[in-house]
Motif scaffolding. Structure first.
Motif, mmCIF file in Angstrom:
data_model
loop_
_atom_site.group_PDB
_atom_site.id
_atom_site.type_symbol
_atom_site.label_atom_id
_atom_site.label_comp_id
_atom_site.label_asym_id
_atom_site.label_seq_id
_atom_site.Cartn_x
_atom_site.Cartn_y
_atom_site.Cartn_z
ATOM 1 N N ALA A 78 0.824 -1.215 0.000
ATOM 2 C CA ALA A 78 0.000 0.000 0.000
ATOM 3 C C ALA A 78 0.855 1.261 0.000
ATOM 4 O O ALA A 78 0.458 2.287 -0.550
ATOM 5 N N TYR A 79 2.036 1.199 0.649
ATOM 6 C CA TYR A 79 2.911 2.367 0.734
ATOM 7 C C TYR A 79 4.325 1.976 0.329
ATOM 8 O O TYR A 79 5.253 1.959 1.156
ATOM 9 N N PRO A 80 4.539 1.645 -0.954
ATOM 10 C CA PRO A 80 5.867 1.172 -1.379
ATOM 11 C C PRO A 80 6.942 2.250 -1.282
ATOM 12 O O PRO A 80 8.129 1.914 -1.182
ATOM 13 N N ASP A 81 6.566 3.505 -1.312
ATOM 14 C CA ASP A 81 7.544 4.587 -1.276
ATOM 15 C C ASP A 81 7.790 5.118 0.131
ATOM 16 O O ASP A 81 8.534 6.098 0.293
ATOM 17 N N ASN A 82 7.163 4.517 1.112
ATOM 18 C CA ASN A 82 7.337 4.957 2.506
ATOM 19 C C ASN A 82 7.760 3.777 3.381
ATOM 20 O O ASN A 82 6.968 3.256 4.176
ATOM 21 N N PRO A 83 8.991 3.327 3.227
ATOM 22 C CA PRO A 83 9.448 2.194 4.038
ATOM 23 C C PRO A 83 9.562 2.566 5.515
ATOM 24 O O PRO A 83 9.801 3.721 5.865
ATOM 25 N N ILE A 84 9.376 1.567 6.357
ATOM 26 C CA ILE A 84 9.481 1.735 7.805
ATOM 27 C C ILE A 84 10.729 1.000 8.274
ATOM 28 O O ILE A 84 10.985 -0.130 7.856
ATOM 29 N N ILE A 85 11.507 1.646 9.113
ATOM 30 C CA ILE A 85 12.751 1.049 9.587
ATOM 31 C C ILE A 85 12.475 0.145 10.784
ATOM 32 O O ILE A 85 11.802 0.540 11.737
#
Length: 329
Positions: free
Chosen positions: A266-273
């Motif tokens: 859903a959010y491929p451009d907002n990765p979570i660390i």
């Protein structure tokens, strides 16, 4: 000659390409596939009673200790009031025993002893006079029955004196230690019973054990609740982690604490660390819910990534891609 030159050129290009792709493949980031995992809590009331109020809806964010629902407590509150009176009465009785006899009670016992002694003296004089007459007249002046009655009155007066003496001694000494210990036990039993009822009153309130999200609300006001019936299902907000699987060869490239990007569709451009917080020491077959490029019958090891902070975009069971920021050679 031209053919030889073309052949050499083709071999050179092919070798360079093979070297480039082989070297670049070694530098590609390690990628795993897994799912978002969260702890779930299923809350239920301890005692069986009707639900009075429900204060939250599905999807609500709740904090630790927040009141979620409450049972009817009218009958329980009546029992608590009755038990409080029983405890009060038993404590008064214990204090009375510890204080011992009042001075007025001792004086009363002394007065009763004096009266008993006076009655004994009078009975003794009557008996002596009647016995003297009976002896001198050889039974002619008074009958044997009168003498026996006088003797019985004297014995009764002596018994009253002894009883009055014992009553005075008891009044002076006060209650026995065994009686005081027994009354202490009664007070303790009443206190424990009151504490039990107070705990039940607290248990009639269902509170959140941690910062969570209400995922299911299964009871409504008027429903009968008990320990076998779930009232709420909560999803714990923190900690949040991702569960993935890694094969034995790749496992040598990672270690605890390594950072990785967690990417959702859903959010491929907002990765979570996230960071590696657990690596299993026991292998298992790849679960069918996990997508990898290896055969599903290959043995893999479970690995977990901890995610800090609040990330509402990560839903329970959501498939994710995990890409390591760096690997160990």
């Amino acid at each position: 000659m031209k053919k030889i030159i073309v052949l050499i050129f083709i071999l050179f290009v092919g070798g360079a390409s093979a070297y480039y792709f082989s070297s670049s493949s070694d530098t590609l980031p390690l990628t795993l596939y897994g799912n978002v995992d969260q702890r779930q809590v299923h809350l239920a009331f301890i005692d069986s009673e009707r639900v009075k109020d429900v204060y939250v809806q599905e999807g609500d964010k709740v904090s630790s200790g927040q009141l979620l629902a409450k049972q009817e407590t009218r009958r329980l509150e009546d029992q608590i009031r009755i038990q409080e009176e029983k405890l009060k009465s038993s404590r008064i009785q214990l204090q009375k025993m510890l204080n011992g006899s009042r001075p007025e009670e001792i004086k009363k016992a002394e007065a009763e002893l004096e009266i008993a002694v006076a009655q004994q003296v009078l009975a003794q004089k009557d008996f002596d006079r009647i016995r003297k007459l009976w002896t001198q007249s050889k039974g002619q002046a008074v009958s044997r029955q009168i003498l026996d009655e006088a003797e019985q009155s004297l014995n009764s007066a002596k018994s009253k004196v002894k009883g009055a003496e014992n009553s005075l001694a008891l009044a002076v000494k006060g209650p026995r230690a065994e009686d005081i210990d027994q009354q202490r036990a009664v007070v303790g039993s009443n206190e424990n019973e009151l504490q039990l009822l107070s705990n039940k009153l607290k248990d009639a309130e269902l509170r959140s054990p941690s910062d969570s999200t209400v995922t299911r609300r299964l009871l409504e006001p008027g429903d009968m609740a008990n320990s076998q019936k779930t009232a709420f299902s909560l999803t714990v907000n923190d900690p949040l982690w991702v569960r993935a699987f890694i094969n034995e060869v790749e496992m040598s490239k990672v270690a605890l604490g390594d950072k990785a990007e967690i990417i959702t569709d859903a959010y491929p451009d907002n990765p979570i660390i996230g960071s590696v917080s657990f690596i299993s020491s026991a292998p298992e077959f790849t679960p069918k819910s996990v997508e990898t490029e290896d055969l599903r019958t290959s043995l893999v090891y479970e690995i977990r990534f901890s995610v800090k902070g609040n990330h509402p975009e990560l839903k329970l069971g959501m498939p994710v891609t995990v890409r390591f920021l760096s690997v160990h050679q």
